[in-house]
Enzyme design. Structure first.
Site, PDB file in Angstrom:
ATOM      1  NE  ARG A 269      -3.113   0.698  -0.728  1.00 46.06           N
ATOM      2  CZ  ARG A 269      -3.370   0.814  -2.020  1.00 46.06           C
ATOM      3  NH1 ARG A 269      -3.001   1.899  -2.689  1.00 46.06           N
ATOM      4  NH2 ARG A 269      -3.979  -0.157  -2.664  1.00 46.06           N
TER       5      ARG A 269
ATOM      6  CE  LYS B 171      -2.619  28.448  -4.722  1.00 43.10           C
ATOM      7  NZ  LYS B 171      -3.685  28.923  -5.642  1.00 43.10           N
TER       8      LYS B 171
ATOM      9  CE  LYS C 288       0.475  35.401  -4.207  1.00 45.69           C
ATOM     10  NZ  LYS C 288       0.480  35.074  -5.651  1.00 45.69           N
TER      11      LYS C 288
ATOM     12  CD  GLU D 222      -0.656  38.371  -7.390  1.00 45.53           C
ATOM     13  OE1 GLU D 222      -0.677  37.137  -7.341  1.00 45.53           O
ATOM     14  OE2 GLU D 222      -1.173  39.108  -6.530  1.00 45.53           O
TER      15      GLU D 222
ATOM     16  CG  ASP E 232      -3.626  37.000  -9.851  1.00 49.06           C
ATOM     17  OD1 ASP E 232      -3.504  35.771  -9.996  1.00 49.06           O
ATOM     18  OD2 ASP E 232      -4.353  37.512  -8.988  1.00 49.06           O
TER      19      ASP E 232
END
Length: 287
Positions: free
Chosen positions: A106, A141, A173, A203, A224
């Site tokens: 597994r 992410k 950002k 960004e 973006d």
């Protein structure tokens, strides 16, 4: 894909991650089912095979699971990471003590299925934009503790890696811009702070912000949530002065139009955080 074009994950890194997964699976007493039903002397042969089409990634993790469970298990790869698989294709042959083979099954399949799923998802995006200059890149992410593995799987699928963490590049950002007091202020502060080997990306949400950013000369500009027609205008405004990265909600049915706008990079969090597992199975070969 030739395995020579792929990065190499350190064996120590693989073994540590796999060891943790094995200990989690075995709990306090090991595989009680196999101990209860199989004699300790029993041996078995098995194959790992693809049940759905996809791209292989994580073979080293599968090998580690069997090797760490019992060094008497023989694990022979039939395919390499980066190879495309059709249903029924054999990935590996395993032979040795039956209890150990089943105790490792597994964990080996979990790593293979998850990483091959990411490689497969990446390949679907990469295939859509192969006729353009754009590269599909991953983001931060990722699953905690598995970032290096998942970014490796992206490479197996024909993608490229964005930054690995907060420490290897400056990415300004919208929230940084808000606190810093504007695009120009943020870029100038980053340039004063960063060393000469550290790339600076900013960004922007509008073409006006793009023009302001270009005047401050970052290395990369992230566009973006811009539709393809606005991205095309951005490409014209930038005129090759910086790398342009498109980002924000880009899906398989929209990535082609985004790439055809002329951007250099397309970032996607989906390829790591939401890629479906590739179905691979382990089957005992009966004599």
């Amino acid at each position: 894909m030739s395995p020579n074009t792929l990065p190499e994950l350190p064996r120590l890194m693989i073994d540590e991650a796999v060891k943790s997964a094995l200990l989690e699976d075995w709990g306090r007493a090991g595989d009680v089912t196999s101990q209860a039903t199989l004699p300790s002397t029993a041996t078995a042969r098995a194959v790992i095979a693809a049940r759905k089409p996809g791209v292989l990634a994580g073979a080293g993790c599968a090998e580690s699971a069997f090797r760490q469970t019992d060094t008497r298990l023989q694990f022979d790869l039939a395919r390499n990471d980066g190879d495309r698989l059709a249903p029924g294709d054999i990935v590996a042959h395993i032979e040795g003590p039956a209890r150990a083979l089943l105790a490792a099954e597994r964990v080996a399949l979990n790593f293979l299925g998850h990483l091959s799923g990411i490689a497969t998802a990446t390949s679907l995006f990469a295939d859509q934009i192969a006729h353009t200059k754009a590269d599909i890149v991953c983001t931060r992410k990722t699953t905690p503790g598995l970032r290096a593995f998942e970014k490796y799987a992206v490479k197996c699928g024909g993608g490229a890696n964005h930054r690995f963490g907060l420490d290897d590049a400056v990415l300004i950002k919208d929230n940084h811009i808000a606190v810093a007091g504007g695009v120009t202020n943020a870029i100038e502060a980053a340039k004063a702070f960063a060393g000469h080997l550290v790339k600076i990306e900013v960004e922007v949400d509008t073409l006006e912000q793009l023009e302001e950013a270009l005047a401050a000369a970052p290395d990369v500009v992230m566009l973006d949530n811009m539709p393809p027609e606005r991205l095309e205008k951005a490409v014209g405004i930038a005129n090759g002065k910086v790398l342009l990265e498109a980002s924000g909600g880009i899906e398989l049915d929209t990535v082609r139009a985004v790439a055809e706008s002329g951007v250099d990079l397309i970032s996607s969090g989906w390829i790591t955080h939401s890629a479906p597992v590739l179905d691979l199975g382990l089957d005992i070969e009966l004599s």
